[in-house]
Motif scaffolding. Structure first.
Motif, PDB file in Angstrom:
ATOM      1  N   SER A  25      -3.471  16.345  12.863  1.00 37.87           N
ATOM      2  CA  SER A  25      -4.815  16.904  12.812  1.00 37.87           C
ATOM      3  C   SER A  25      -5.746  16.064  11.934  1.00 37.87           C
ATOM      4  O   SER A  25      -6.962  16.229  11.995  1.00 37.87           O
ATOM      5  CB  SER A  25      -4.766  18.348  12.301  1.00 37.87           C
ATOM      6  N   GLU A  26      -5.196  15.162  11.133  1.00 41.32           N
ATOM      7  CA  GLU A  26      -6.028  14.280  10.324  1.00 41.32           C
ATOM      8  C   GLU A  26      -6.701  13.251  11.227  1.00 41.32           C
ATOM      9  O   GLU A  26      -6.170  12.880  12.270  1.00 41.32           O
ATOM     10  CB  GLU A  26      -5.192  13.557   9.267  1.00 41.32           C
ATOM     11  N   SER A  27      -7.849  12.769  10.804  1.00 41.81           N
ATOM     12  CA  SER A  27      -8.567  11.771  11.603  1.00 41.81           C
ATOM     13  C   SER A  27      -7.759  10.483  11.687  1.00 41.81           C
ATOM     14  O   SER A  27      -6.914  10.200  10.835  1.00 41.81           O
ATOM     15  CB  SER A  27      -9.934  11.493  10.984  1.00 41.81           C
ATOM     16  N   ILE A  28      -8.063   9.702  12.699  1.00 45.98           N
ATOM     17  CA  ILE A  28      -7.380   8.419  12.863  1.00 45.98           C
ATOM     18  C   ILE A  28      -7.667   7.514  11.670  1.00 45.98           C
ATOM     19  O   ILE A  28      -6.806   6.753  11.238  1.00 45.98           O
ATOM     20  CB  ILE A  28      -7.760   7.745  14.216  1.00 45.98           C
ATOM     21  N   GLU A  29      -8.864   7.608  11.096  1.00 47.83           N
ATOM     22  CA  GLU A  29      -9.211   6.800   9.935  1.00 47.83           C
ATOM     23  C   GLU A  29      -8.343   7.181   8.735  1.00 47.83           C
ATOM     24  O   GLU A  29      -7.847   6.310   8.017  1.00 47.83           O
ATOM     25  CB  GLU A  29     -10.696   6.947   9.586  1.00 47.83           C
ATOM     26  N   THR A  30      -8.150   8.457   8.527  1.00 48.93           N
ATOM     27  CA  THR A  30      -7.316   8.933   7.415  1.00 48.93           C
ATOM     28  C   THR A  30      -5.870   8.513   7.623  1.00 48.93           C
ATOM     29  O   THR A  30      -5.214   8.030   6.691  1.00 48.93           O
ATOM     30  CB  THR A  30      -7.404  10.470   7.278  1.00 48.93           C
ATOM     31  N   ARG A  31      -5.385   8.661   8.849  1.00 46.31           N
ATOM     32  CA  ARG A  31      -4.000   8.266   9.141  1.00 46.31           C
ATOM     33  C   ARG A  31      -3.806   6.771   8.966  1.00 46.31           C
ATOM     34  O   ARG A  31      -2.796   6.332   8.404  1.00 46.31           O
ATOM     35  CB  ARG A  31      -3.610   8.736  10.535  1.00 46.31           C
ATOM     36  N   LEU A  32      -4.769   5.970   9.412  1.00 49.20           N
ATOM     37  CA  LEU A  32      -4.682   4.524   9.252  1.00 49.20           C
ATOM     38  C   LEU A  32      -4.736   4.143   7.772  1.00 49.20           C
ATOM     39  O   LEU A  32      -3.975   3.292   7.304  1.00 49.20           O
ATOM     40  CB  LEU A  32      -5.809   3.831  10.021  1.00 49.20           C
ATOM     41  N   ASP A  33      -5.600   4.799   7.017  1.00 49.73           N
ATOM     42  CA  ASP A  33      -5.700   4.535   5.581  1.00 49.73           C
ATOM     43  C   ASP A  33      -4.371   4.843   4.878  1.00 49.73           C
ATOM     44  O   ASP A  33      -3.919   4.081   4.025  1.00 49.73           O
ATOM     45  CB  ASP A  33      -6.818   5.362   4.955  1.00 49.73           C
ATOM     46  N   ARG A  34      -3.724   5.927   5.243  1.00 55.40           N
ATOM     47  CA  ARG A  34      -2.434   6.280   4.634  1.00 55.40           C
ATOM     48  C   ARG A  34      -1.366   5.252   4.987  1.00 55.40           C
ATOM     49  O   ARG A  34      -0.545   4.883   4.141  1.00 55.40           O
ATOM     50  CB  ARG A  34      -1.981   7.687   5.061  1.00 55.40           C
ATOM     51  N   MET A  35      -1.378   4.775   6.220  1.00 54.05           N
ATOM     52  CA  MET A  35      -0.402   3.744   6.602  1.00 54.05           C
ATOM     53  C   MET A  35      -0.633   2.467   5.806  1.00 54.05           C
ATOM     54  O   MET A  35       0.316   1.884   5.266  1.00 54.05           O
ATOM     55  CB  MET A  35      -0.482   3.437   8.102  1.00 54.05           C
ATOM     56  N   GLU A  36      -1.881   2.022   5.727  1.00 55.71           N
ATOM     57  CA  GLU A  36      -2.190   0.824   4.954  1.00 55.71           C
ATOM     58  C   GLU A  36      -1.842   1.024   3.483  1.00 55.71           C
ATOM     59  O   GLU A  36      -1.329   0.108   2.831  1.00 55.71           O
ATOM     60  CB  GLU A  36      -3.661   0.458   5.111  1.00 55.71           C
ATOM     61  N   SER A  37      -2.106   2.207   2.961  1.00 60.30           N
ATOM     62  CA  SER A  37      -1.789   2.502   1.556  1.00 60.30           C
ATOM     63  C   SER A  37      -0.287   2.461   1.314  1.00 60.30           C
ATOM     64  O   SER A  37       0.175   1.937   0.296  1.00 60.30           O
ATOM     65  CB  SER A  37      -2.354   3.871   1.165  1.00 60.30           C
ATOM     66  N   ARG A  38       0.490   2.996   2.245  1.00 59.74           N
ATOM     67  CA  ARG A  38       1.951   2.950   2.115  1.00 59.74           C
ATOM     68  C   ARG A  38       2.448   1.504   2.034  1.00 59.74           C
ATOM     69  O   ARG A  38       3.295   1.178   1.209  1.00 59.74           O
ATOM     70  CB  ARG A  38       2.633   3.681   3.277  1.00 59.74           C
ATOM     71  N   PHE A  39       1.922   0.640   2.887  1.00 54.54           N
ATOM     72  CA  PHE A  39       2.313  -0.771   2.844  1.00 54.54           C
ATOM     73  C   PHE A  39       1.918  -1.410   1.516  1.00 54.54           C
ATOM     74  O   PHE A  39       2.695  -2.167   0.923  1.00 54.54           O
ATOM     75  CB  PHE A  39       1.703  -1.558   4.016  1.00 54.54           C
ATOM     76  N   ALA A  40       0.725  -1.117   1.040  1.00 55.85           N
ATOM     77  CA  ALA A  40       0.253  -1.702  -0.217  1.00 55.85           C
ATOM     78  C   ALA A  40       1.118  -1.239  -1.391  1.00 55.85           C
ATOM     79  O   ALA A  40       1.480  -2.037  -2.264  1.00 55.85           O
ATOM     80  CB  ALA A  40      -1.211  -1.330  -0.459  1.00 55.85           C
ATOM     81  N   ILE A  41       1.478   0.032  -1.423  1.00 56.77           N
ATOM     82  CA  ILE A  41       2.299   0.558  -2.513  1.00 56.77           C
ATOM     83  C   ILE A  41       3.720   0.012  -2.421  1.00 56.77           C
ATOM     84  O   ILE A  41       4.324  -0.341  -3.434  1.00 56.77           O
ATOM     85  CB  ILE A  41       2.264   2.100  -2.518  1.00 56.77           C
ATOM     86  N   HIS A  42       4.244  -0.081  -1.220  1.00 51.22           N
ATOM     87  CA  HIS A  42       5.579  -0.661  -1.050  1.00 51.22           C
ATOM     88  C   HIS A  42       5.592  -2.092  -1.582  1.00 51.22           C
ATOM     89  O   HIS A  42       6.557  -2.522  -2.224  1.00 51.22           O
ATOM     90  CB  HIS A  42       5.991  -0.625   0.421  1.00 51.22           C
ATOM     91  N   GLU A  43       4.517  -2.830  -1.347  1.00 43.76           N
ATOM     92  CA  GLU A  43       4.426  -4.200  -1.854  1.00 43.76           C
ATOM     93  C   GLU A  43       4.409  -4.227  -3.386  1.00 43.76           C
ATOM     94  O   GLU A  43       4.986  -5.119  -4.008  1.00 43.76           O
ATOM     95  CB  GLU A  43       3.177  -4.876  -1.285  1.00 43.76           C
ATOM     96  N   LEU A  44       3.759  -3.241  -4.018  1.00 44.14           N
ATOM     97  CA  LEU A  44       3.788  -3.156  -5.488  1.00 44.14           C
ATOM     98  C   LEU A  44       5.220  -3.028  -5.989  1.00 44.14           C
ATOM     99  O   LEU A  44       5.618  -3.704  -6.945  1.00 44.14           O
ATOM    100  CB  LEU A  44       2.994  -1.939  -5.979  1.00 44.14           C
ATOM    101  N   VAL A  45       5.985  -2.148  -5.355  1.00 40.07           N
ATOM    102  CA  VAL A  45       7.368  -1.917  -5.764  1.00 40.07           C
ATOM    103  C   VAL A  45       8.194  -3.200  -5.606  1.00 40.07           C
ATOM    104  O   VAL A  45       8.991  -3.557  -6.480  1.00 40.07           O
ATOM    105  CB  VAL A  45       7.970  -0.738  -4.968  1.00 40.07           C
ATOM    106  N   SER A  46       7.971  -3.920  -4.516  1.00 44.27           N
ATOM    107  CA  SER A  46       8.687  -5.184  -4.305  1.00 44.27           C
ATOM    108  C   SER A  46       8.219  -6.259  -5.277  1.00 44.27           C
ATOM    109  O   SER A  46       9.029  -7.045  -5.778  1.00 44.27           O
ATOM    110  CB  SER A  46       8.492  -5.662  -2.864  1.00 44.27           C
ATOM    111  N   ASN A  47       6.920  -6.323  -5.533  1.00 44.25           N
ATOM    112  CA  ASN A  47       6.401  -7.339  -6.449  1.00 44.25           C
ATOM    113  C   ASN A  47       6.865  -7.122  -7.884  1.00 44.25           C
ATOM    114  O   ASN A  47       6.963  -8.080  -8.654  1.00 44.25           O
ATOM    115  CB  ASN A  47       4.881  -7.421  -6.374  1.00 44.25           C
TER     116      ASN A  47
END
Length: 155
Positions: free
Chosen positions: A4-26
Motif C-alpha cells: 500500500s506504500e507508494s512506489i517512491e517510498t518502496r524504492l527509497d526503502r530499497m535504496e536505503s537498505r542497500f546503503a545501510i548494508h554497505e555501511l555494515v560492510s565498509n
C-alpha cells in the motif's frame, strides 16, 4: 514494506537498505584493511561506539579515532570481520535500526590467533540524503584465543 506504500517510498526503502548494508560492510573492510577514510566515513561526527568491556564507549570522530588508531589497530596484527544476518527496521524515512552478528578471526599483536563473536545493534540516520551510523552497541559473546593455531599467509 507494504504494497500500500507508494512506489517512491518502496524504492527509497530499497535504496536505503542497500546503503545501510554497505555501511555494515565498509566497517569490516575499513577496519581490517586499515583504510581510515572508509572506516571513519561510515560514522556521523556525533556517533557513539559502545564497545563495552574491556574497551569502553567512544564519542564522536575523535573518540572513534582514538580507540581505532591508538588501541585496536595496535592490538591486532591482522583481522577479518564477517557480518551476517542483518535485519533492518525503519523508524521513519530518515531513521533506521539494525541488528547483525559478527565473527572475527585474527592475530593479536602478541602473535596469538583469536576468535571473536558478537552482535551489533545499530542506529542509522540519514542526513542530506546520506546514511551513516549514529550509534553502534556491541554485545560480545566470546573473545577467545585459539591454542595451538598459527594464522599465517600461504607460502
Amino acid at each position: 514494506m507494504e504494497m500500500s506504500e507508494s512506489i517512491e517510498t518502496r524504492l527509497d526503502r530499497m535504496e536505503s537498505r542497500f546503503a545501510i548494508h554497505e555501511l555494515v560492510s565498509n566497517y569490516c573492510h575499513g577496519f581490517d584493511k586499515r583504510d581510515w577514510d572508509r572506516f571513519i566515513g561510515i560514522w556521523w561526527e556525533n556517533a557513539t561506539w559502545e564497545i563495552g568491556p574491556p574497551f569502553g564507549n567512544f564519542e564522536g570522530h575523535e573518540g572513534i579515532s582514538h580507540v581505532t588508531r591508538d588501541i585496536l589497530w595496535d592490538a591486532w596484527l591482522a583481522s577479518s570481520h564477517f557480518t551476517t544476518n542483518l535485519v533492518l527496521t525503519f523508524d521513519s524515512d530518515d531513521s533506521a535500526s539494525g541488528i547483525c552478528d559478527v565473527d572475527c578471526i585474527g592475530t593479536t599483536s602478541d602473535g596469538v590467533a583469536q576468535t571473536i563473536s558478537a552482535t551489533y545493534r545499530d542506529d542509522y540516520e540519514r542526513r542530506s540524503g546520506i546514511w551513516k551510523i549514529l550509534r553502534r552497541r556491541v554485545a560480545m559473546h566470546h573473545f577467545s584465543p585459539l591454542p595451538g593455531v598459527t594464522l599465517s599467509p600461504p607460502e
